[in-house]
Structure formats: C-alpha cells, structure tokens
Design an enzyme around this catalytic site. Structure first.
Site, short mmCIF file in Angstrom:
data_model
loop_
_atom_site.label_atom_id
_atom_site.label_comp_id
_atom_site.label_asym_id
_atom_site.label_seq_id
_atom_site.Cartn_x
_atom_site.Cartn_y
_atom_site.Cartn_z
N TRP A 14 0.82 -1.23 0.00
CA TRP A 14 0.00 0.00 0.00
C TRP A 14 0.85 1.27 0.00
CZ3 TRP A 14 -4.73 -0.58 3.86
CH2 TRP A 14 -5.62 -1.51 3.34
N LYS A 15 2.15 1.13 0.23
CA LYS A 15 3.04 2.31 0.30
C LYS A 15 2.46 3.29 1.34
CE LYS A 15 4.51 1.21 -4.32
NZ LYS A 15 5.13 1.65 -5.55
N HIS A 98 12.90 -2.08 -1.02
CA HIS A 98 12.12 -1.55 -2.13
C HIS A 98 12.89 -0.39 -2.78
CE1 HIS A 98 8.93 0.34 -4.40
NE2 HIS A 98 8.29 -0.81 -4.31
N GLU A 168 11.69 -6.90 -9.48
CA GLU A 168 10.96 -5.64 -9.63
C GLU A 168 11.84 -4.61 -10.33
OE1 GLU A 168 7.56 -3.99 -7.25
OE2 GLU A 168 9.23 -3.07 -6.21
P1 PGA Z 1 3.08 -0.71 -8.78
O1 PGA Z 1 4.07 -0.79 -7.54
O2 PGA Z 1 2.29 -2.00 -8.78
O3 PGA Z 1 2.21 0.48 -8.49
O4 PGA Z 1 3.92 -0.56 -9.99
C1 PGA Z 1 4.76 -1.96 -7.23
C2 PGA Z 1 5.73 -1.71 -6.13
O5 PGA Z 1 6.35 -0.63 -6.12
O6 PGA Z 1 5.90 -2.54 -5.24
#
Ligand code: PGA
Length: 257
Positions: A14-15, A98, A168
């Site tokens: 969710w950041k 991250h 990622e």
């Molecule tokens: P996103 O983010 O799905 O909005 O690209 C993924 C993340 O940063 O973990």
C-alpha cells in the site's frame, strides 16, 4: 506454458496510503470479504506501520506484512521499528529493499542485507526486492546478480526456503508517470536468470522451492501472463492493491486452471 506448482503469492504494497485509519480499515475489510472463500492464493497485505495493530486485532483472512524494518533488535534508534515488533503484532512478511527506499532514503545494499538477516532471525519472511534500474540496460543481469550476491550473503541454504524474492525492475513501477509493466518475456528471462544464480548458491532443489514474484505495474489484466508465461510465482502489487475490487479480481485472476 507454466504449470502452477506453487500456490500463487500476492503481496499488496500500500506504500504511504491511505491517509486515515478509517479508510485503511474500510479498504482492508473489502479485500477481506472479497478473498474470504479463496484458498488457492496466499494474500499478504502490507499497510503502513500505523495500521498494523488495527488490522492485527481484526483477524482478517489475509496475512499481514510490513513495508520495512530496522536491522537492530532494540535500542536508541529514533523512529525505527524492529523486526520483533512486527512479529509481535502478527506480521508474517516484511518487504525489504524496495527501490523507493533506495531512491528516496538512500538505503544501501549493505543496509538491506542486514535487514534481510534481522527479519529472518525473528521468523519474519523477508520479501526482498531485486531489479535493474534502467530498461534495456546491457548490464541488467550483472546488476541482478550483484544485488543477489550482496543481499543474500548471510542466508544459509536452510534459511533459503524462508525468503521471497521479487523481480521488480525499477523502470516498471507505476509511480513513475507513463511507465509500462515489463513484458512476460522480460520477466521470464530475469526470473530464470535469478533461478540460475540461486541454484549456483544453494543447489537446484533449494532454488526450486523459493518463491520469485514479479513487481511493477501489475494489474488484473496482466497478472495471469506473468504467472503463465513470465515464470512468476505471484506478484508484489502497488497501485492496483489500493482498489479493493481491482485487487480481488487480480487475486482471482492469479489462479490458473
Ligand atoms: P506498482 O508498484 O504496482 O504500483 O507498480 C509496485 C511496487 O512498487 O511494489
């Protein structure tokens, strides 16, 4: 085409959203309702720290995770949260390394390495983000390998079954305007390379058991491709996890069959 030999793992990141506990709880309840009869997918929700105790008290159907932790057990570290605190609040997972933390907070590989170790030490599953910075970089494989060598340096073969890796690529994260997800082919190439690196480190059998997810602009429309063709065992989902309906559909889409 991939046969689904591991239960897909979908981790919602969710950041720094949403702004109030009321909204967070409402969103979590909707997700919980939507997934309550789904047993073929493991769902982990990683809200901001401040909502973790609230969610813990609710006994939801999803697992609980955090978005970061510190590497020390306790002490004079103003503003930090230890892995044990998270564990004691019901977290099973913690996202480590991250790229937003690397870019906005100058988190280094050395720091991330220590966080991976510290979380394993208390029985939290570290969800370790690995990925190249620039799209089409000729050094992408070297970048991935170097990150893996440093970040996983302290982990034994036995502990390797307790980690989750995320491929990622930074260039595919939706917070950067106008970006697009990696293609399933990009994803497949990176994940099979990561598997080679893991097999060299811990042997083929151990490498096979490790969940490798894809992260970067995952949506309900593309999740299936990442699992079917991209070799991913699930996904780390940012923006799309902030809409309960979209996220629940994404969870459903990840079940092949
Ligand atoms: P996103 O983010 O799905 O909005 O690209 C993924 C993340 O940063 O973990």
């Amino acid at each position: 085409m991939k046969t689904q030999n591991k239960k897909p793992l979908l981790i919602a990141n969710w950041k720094m959203n949403p702004p109030s506990a009321k909204e967070a709880l409402a969103l979590a309840k909707k997700v919980d309702q939507g997934i309550k009869n789904i047993s073929d997918v493991q769902v982990v929700l990683c809200p901001p720290f401040v909502y973790i105790p609230i969610f813990h008290a609710e006994k939801f159907n999803f697992l609980l995770g955090a978005q970061n932790c510190f590497w020390q057990k306790q002490g004079a570290f103003t503003g930090e949260i230890s892995p044990a605190m998270l564990k004691n609040l019901g977290c099973s997972h913690v996202i480590i390394g991250h790229s937003e933390r690397k870019n906005y907070l100058s988190e280094t590989y050395e720091v991330i390495r220590q966080k991976v170790k510290a979380s394993l030490d208390v029985g939290l599953i570290p969800v370790v983000c690995i990925g190249e910075k620039a799209q089409g970089s000729p050094n992408a494989k070297r970048e991935l390998e170097l990150q893996m060598q440093i970040l996983l340096a302290d982990i034994s073969r036995t502990q390797s079954s307790k980690i989750v890796l995320v491929y990622e690529p930074e260039w595919a994260i939706s917070s950067v305007k106008g970006v697009q997800a990696a293609t399933p082919q990009d994803c497949e190439a990176a994940i099979s390379f990561m598997k080679e690196v893991l097999a060299r480190k811990w042997g083929e059998a151990s490498a096979k058991g490790i969940h490798i997810l894809y992260g970067g602009s995952v949506r309900k429309e593309n999740i299936r491709e990442f699992i079917e063709k991209g070799g991913a065992d699930g996904a780390l989902v940012g923006a799309a996890s902030l809409n309960a309906q979209e996220f629940v559909s994404l969870v459903k889409e990840s079940i092949l069959g």
